[in-house]
Design a protein around this motif. Structure first.
Motif, PDB file in Angstrom:
ATOM      1  N   ASP A  31      -7.801  13.650  -7.590  1.00  0.00           N
ATOM      2  CA  ASP A  31      -7.199  13.328  -8.885  1.00  0.00           C
ATOM      3  C   ASP A  31      -7.386  14.472  -9.874  1.00  0.00           C
ATOM      4  O   ASP A  31      -7.694  14.277 -11.045  1.00  0.00           O
ATOM      5  CB  ASP A  31      -7.785  12.028  -9.466  1.00  0.00           C
ATOM      6  CG  ASP A  31      -6.934  11.479 -10.615  1.00  0.00           C
ATOM      7  OD1 ASP A  31      -5.719  11.769 -10.644  1.00  0.00           O
ATOM      8  OD2 ASP A  31      -7.486  10.785 -11.479  1.00  0.00           O
ATOM      9  N   ALA A  47      -6.140  13.459  -3.813  1.00  0.00           N
ATOM     10  CA  ALA A  47      -7.287  12.585  -3.548  1.00  0.00           C
ATOM     11  C   ALA A  47      -8.394  12.798  -4.569  1.00  0.00           C
ATOM     12  O   ALA A  47      -9.087  11.853  -4.958  1.00  0.00           O
ATOM     13  CB  ALA A  47      -7.807  12.824  -2.133  1.00  0.00           C
ATOM     14  N   LYS A  90       0.867  -1.176   0.000  1.00  0.00           N
ATOM     15  CA  LYS A  90       0.000   0.000   0.000  1.00  0.00           C
ATOM     16  C   LYS A  90       0.905   1.228   0.000  1.00  0.00           C
ATOM     17  O   LYS A  90       1.682   1.445   0.929  1.00  0.00           O
ATOM     18  CB  LYS A  90      -0.916  -0.004   1.229  1.00  0.00           C
ATOM     19  CG  LYS A  90      -1.908   1.153   1.250  1.00  0.00           C
ATOM     20  CD  LYS A  90      -2.793   1.108   2.476  1.00  0.00           C
ATOM     21  CE  LYS A  90      -3.800  -0.021   2.396  1.00  0.00           C
ATOM     22  NZ  LYS A  90      -4.798   0.081   3.511  1.00  0.00           N
ATOM     23  N   HIS A 111      -2.317   4.892  -2.938  1.00  0.00           N
ATOM     24  CA  HIS A 111      -3.479   4.391  -2.198  1.00  0.00           C
ATOM     25  C   HIS A 111      -3.897   5.330  -1.062  1.00  0.00           C
ATOM     26  O   HIS A 111      -5.023   5.249  -0.582  1.00  0.00           O
ATOM     27  CB  HIS A 111      -3.163   3.016  -1.595  1.00  0.00           C
ATOM     28  CG  HIS A 111      -2.719   2.005  -2.609  1.00  0.00           C
ATOM     29  ND1 HIS A 111      -1.401   1.717  -2.863  1.00  0.00           N
ATOM     30  CD2 HIS A 111      -3.441   1.245  -3.467  1.00  0.00           C
ATOM     31  CE1 HIS A 111      -1.313   0.797  -3.806  1.00  0.00           C
ATOM     32  NE2 HIS A 111      -2.533   0.498  -4.196  1.00  0.00           N
ATOM     33  N   SER A 118     -15.387  10.067  -1.572  1.00  0.00           N
ATOM     34  CA  SER A 118     -15.649   8.901  -2.424  1.00  0.00           C
ATOM     35  C   SER A 118     -14.404   8.427  -3.180  1.00  0.00           C
ATOM     36  O   SER A 118     -14.462   7.466  -3.937  1.00  0.00           O
ATOM     37  CB  SER A 118     -16.755   9.239  -3.435  1.00  0.00           C
ATOM     38  OG  SER A 118     -16.353  10.319  -4.276  1.00  0.00           O
ATOM     39  N   SER A 119     -13.265   9.103  -2.949  1.00  0.00           N
ATOM     40  CA  SER A 119     -12.040   8.775  -3.675  1.00  0.00           C
ATOM     41  C   SER A 119     -11.449   7.440  -3.220  1.00  0.00           C
ATOM     42  O   SER A 119     -11.503   7.097  -2.038  1.00  0.00           O
ATOM     43  CB  SER A 119     -11.001   9.881  -3.453  1.00  0.00           C
ATOM     44  OG  SER A 119      -9.753   9.512  -4.007  1.00  0.00           O
ATOM     45  N   PRO A 120     -10.852   6.681  -4.154  1.00  0.00           N
ATOM     46  CA  PRO A 120     -10.139   5.454  -3.757  1.00  0.00           C
ATOM     47  C   PRO A 120      -8.836   5.750  -3.018  1.00  0.00           C
ATOM     48  O   PRO A 120      -8.238   4.852  -2.429  1.00  0.00           O
ATOM     49  CB  PRO A 120      -9.862   4.774  -5.104  1.00  0.00           C
ATOM     50  CG  PRO A 120      -9.838   5.892  -6.101  1.00  0.00           C
ATOM     51  CD  PRO A 120     -10.859   6.873  -5.607  1.00  0.00           C
ATOM     52  N   VAL A 121      -8.409   7.024  -3.044  1.00  0.00           N
ATOM     53  CA  VAL A 121      -7.200   7.445  -2.327  1.00  0.00           C
ATOM     54  C   VAL A 121      -7.612   7.961  -0.951  1.00  0.00           C
ATOM     55  O   VAL A 121      -8.316   8.963  -0.839  1.00  0.00           O
ATOM     56  CB  VAL A 121      -6.443   8.548  -3.106  1.00  0.00           C
ATOM     57  CG1 VAL A 121      -5.200   8.978  -2.332  1.00  0.00           C
ATOM     58  CG2 VAL A 121      -6.065   8.064  -4.499  1.00  0.00           C
ATOM     59  N   LEU A 122      -7.181   7.272   0.090  1.00  0.00           N
ATOM     60  CA  LEU A 122      -7.518   7.672   1.456  1.00  0.00           C
ATOM     61  C   LEU A 122      -6.768   8.953   1.809  1.00  0.00           C
ATOM     62  O   LEU A 122      -5.550   9.028   1.671  1.00  0.00           O
ATOM     63  CB  LEU A 122      -7.150   6.564   2.443  1.00  0.00           C
ATOM     64  CG  LEU A 122      -7.410   6.843   3.916  1.00  0.00           C
ATOM     65  CD1 LEU A 122      -8.901   7.044   4.182  1.00  0.00           C
ATOM     66  CD2 LEU A 122      -6.860   5.704   4.778  1.00  0.00           C
ATOM     67  N   ASP A 150     -12.386   9.785   7.006  1.00  0.00           N
ATOM     68  CA  ASP A 150     -13.506   9.118   7.668  1.00  0.00           C
ATOM     69  C   ASP A 150     -13.637   9.503   9.140  1.00  0.00           C
ATOM     70  O   ASP A 150     -14.560   9.056   9.826  1.00  0.00           O
ATOM     71  CB  ASP A 150     -13.389   7.594   7.519  1.00  0.00           C
ATOM     72  CG  ASP A 150     -12.041   7.047   7.965  1.00  0.00           C
ATOM     73  OD1 ASP A 150     -11.256   7.804   8.573  1.00  0.00           O
ATOM     74  OD2 ASP A 150     -11.754   5.865   7.693  1.00  0.00           O
ATOM     75  N   GLU A 174       0.765   4.102  -8.597  1.00  0.00           N
ATOM     76  CA  GLU A 174      -0.536   4.012  -7.943  1.00  0.00           C
ATOM     77  C   GLU A 174      -0.419   4.478  -6.494  1.00  0.00           C
ATOM     78  O   GLU A 174       0.392   3.960  -5.728  1.00  0.00           O
ATOM     79  CB  GLU A 174      -1.058   2.569  -7.983  1.00  0.00           C
ATOM     80  CG  GLU A 174      -2.483   2.442  -7.460  1.00  0.00           C
ATOM     81  CD  GLU A 174      -3.049   1.043  -7.628  1.00  0.00           C
ATOM     82  OE1 GLU A 174      -4.241   0.851  -7.327  1.00  0.00           O
ATOM     83  OE2 GLU A 174      -2.299   0.134  -8.045  1.00  0.00           O
ATOM     84  N   LYS A 233     -16.020  14.578  -3.530  1.00  0.00           N
ATOM     85  CA  LYS A 233     -15.043  13.821  -4.324  1.00  0.00           C
ATOM     86  C   LYS A 233     -14.040  13.110  -3.432  1.00  0.00           C
ATOM     87  O   LYS A 233     -13.662  11.958  -3.665  1.00  0.00           O
ATOM     88  CB  LYS A 233     -14.295  14.773  -5.269  1.00  0.00           C
ATOM     89  CG  LYS A 233     -14.791  14.785  -6.695  1.00  0.00           C
ATOM     90  CD  LYS A 233     -13.785  15.571  -7.544  1.00  0.00           C
ATOM     91  CE  LYS A 233     -14.210  15.561  -9.003  1.00  0.00           C
ATOM     92  NZ  LYS A 233     -13.231  16.251  -9.863  1.00  0.00           N
TER      93      LYS A 233
END
Length: 378
Positions: free
Chosen positions: A52, A50, A4, A34, A129-133, A158, A32, A126
């Protein structure tokens, strides 16, 4: 264990453009990401990562100036609307003195301009809901009367209440006392750099196994050694002076983006060099330090990628130009290196080889430069 990767972005105000250049290089490498954690300006850039939104981030940085970010009192601005400082976003020394006065009079400059920019360009939906924490660092303002200790606040998206993301980014970026503390729900917060300049441990605690950390203030007194380290840690920082953290200058911004881009390429082995950047495998290992030194002594453009040939051509151009100039303090160091190398070159080979190691009146940087001239130019 699945790898990760976290991008960790340090604080540094106007120097943050450097992080955009690093991001540009990582995108080119199709790296990539994460997770992204950031402090101060790193929290702002991290939000863009985050989201993008690279193109938006780059265009914003290239257009931003000091007055767009900080609420500078009119007395702290140049009174000449046509002055270079007003046009570029730079600040003259005399303007800076007025600016400092405003900091003390008003207990820090206001940041309404920055707040407006964040609310315009950073999209909380955004980021959630991003795949990047996404994570950031700020610090609670201590109550000196009650002898409170400065308390760090490290939050991932979160853990940030809905609708409060912009507020916590503002809190992370409030470089007290130059900037006013930022209040959230009755609590005042200040710049996260006071407690965690480059939040590597924060990323590791959330599961990062590989960290790419960008340092903008390598000598910051608040920077501490990380207590938790990832399996792989890649530090990216510049050897060049990145400029004043509170002065957003468009010309310097472009320079910083390019420096960050080149340093990231070197960090991942795509190019060689320290101060300067050379094509991969263009130079032998023993040549690298000499090449870097000769480029530095003769003040070549640090924003170029040099091949062996283009480096030699650039040095020859500098030598030719020097021969047309009279001595002055500005060119004295270059002339000393050139003259020393030329004198040594005139000696028999045995003496020449011995003098390559001569320490005499020249420093290590100049010594390496002389060696390069003797081995590759003269």
């Amino acid at each position: 264990m699945e790898q990760k990767t976290a991008l960790v972005l340090g604080g540094g105000g106007a120097r943050g453009a450097y992080e955009i250049g690093v991001w540009k290089s990582l995108r080119e490498q199709k790296m990539e990401i994460h997770m992204v954690t950031g402090t101060s300006v790193g929290s702002i850039n991290g939000a863009m990562v985050a989201q993008d939104d690279y193109e938006l981030a780059e265009s914003l940085w290239k257009e931003i100036d000091t007055e767009m970010v900080l609420d500078i009192h009119p007395q702290a601005k140049s009174q000449d609307p046509e002055s270079d400082s007003r046009k570029s976003g730079a600040m003259k020394p005399e303007d800076a003195l007025l600016y400092l006065k405003e900091i003390f009079v008003h207990k820090g400059v206001g940041t309404q301009g920055l707040n407006q920019l964040l609310r315009k360009y950073v999209e909380e939906v955004k980021i959630r809901s991003s795949p990047v924490l996404y994570g950031l660092v700020t610090a609670k303002m201590p109550n000196l009367k009650e002898k409170q200790v400065l308390e760090g606040v490290r939050l991932f998206i979160d853990e940030i209440p809905e609708g409060k993301l912009h507020d916590f980014i503002m809190a992370s970026s409030s470089f007290f006392p130059a900037m006013q503390a930022y209040e959230i729900d009755g609590t005042q917060y200040i710049d996260g750099g006071y407690v965690d300049q480059v939040p590597v441990s924060m990323a590791v605690e959330r599961g990062a196994t590989r960290v790419i950390a960008v340092e903008l203030n390598p000598e910051n007194p608040f920077h501490k050694k990380e207590t938790k380290k990832p399996q792989e840690l890649i530090w990216i920082k510049s050897l060049w002076d990145l400029g004043n953290i509170l002065v957003f200058d468009k010309q310097n911004t472009r320079r910083l983006i390019e420096l960050g881009y080149l340093d990231a390429r070197k960090a991942f082995g795509l190019n060689q060099g320290e101060y300067y950047t050379f094509e991969k495998e263009a130079l032998l290992e023993e040549e690298l330090k000499q090449a870097d030194s000769v480029a530095k002594v003769f003040e070549l453009d640090p924003l170029r990628i040099y091949s062996r040939q283009s480096l030699q051509e650039a040095i020859k151009e500098q030598l030719q130009a020097l021969k047309m100039k009279k001595w002055s303090p500005e060119v004295g160091g270059k002339m000393l290196v050139m003259a020393t190398a030329e004198k040594i070159m005139q000696l028999p080979k045995e003496s020449r080889d011995a003098l390559k190691e001569y320490k005499g009146v020249v420093l290590m940087e100049e010594k390496r430069a002389i060696k390069y001239l003797l081995n590759h130019i003269l």
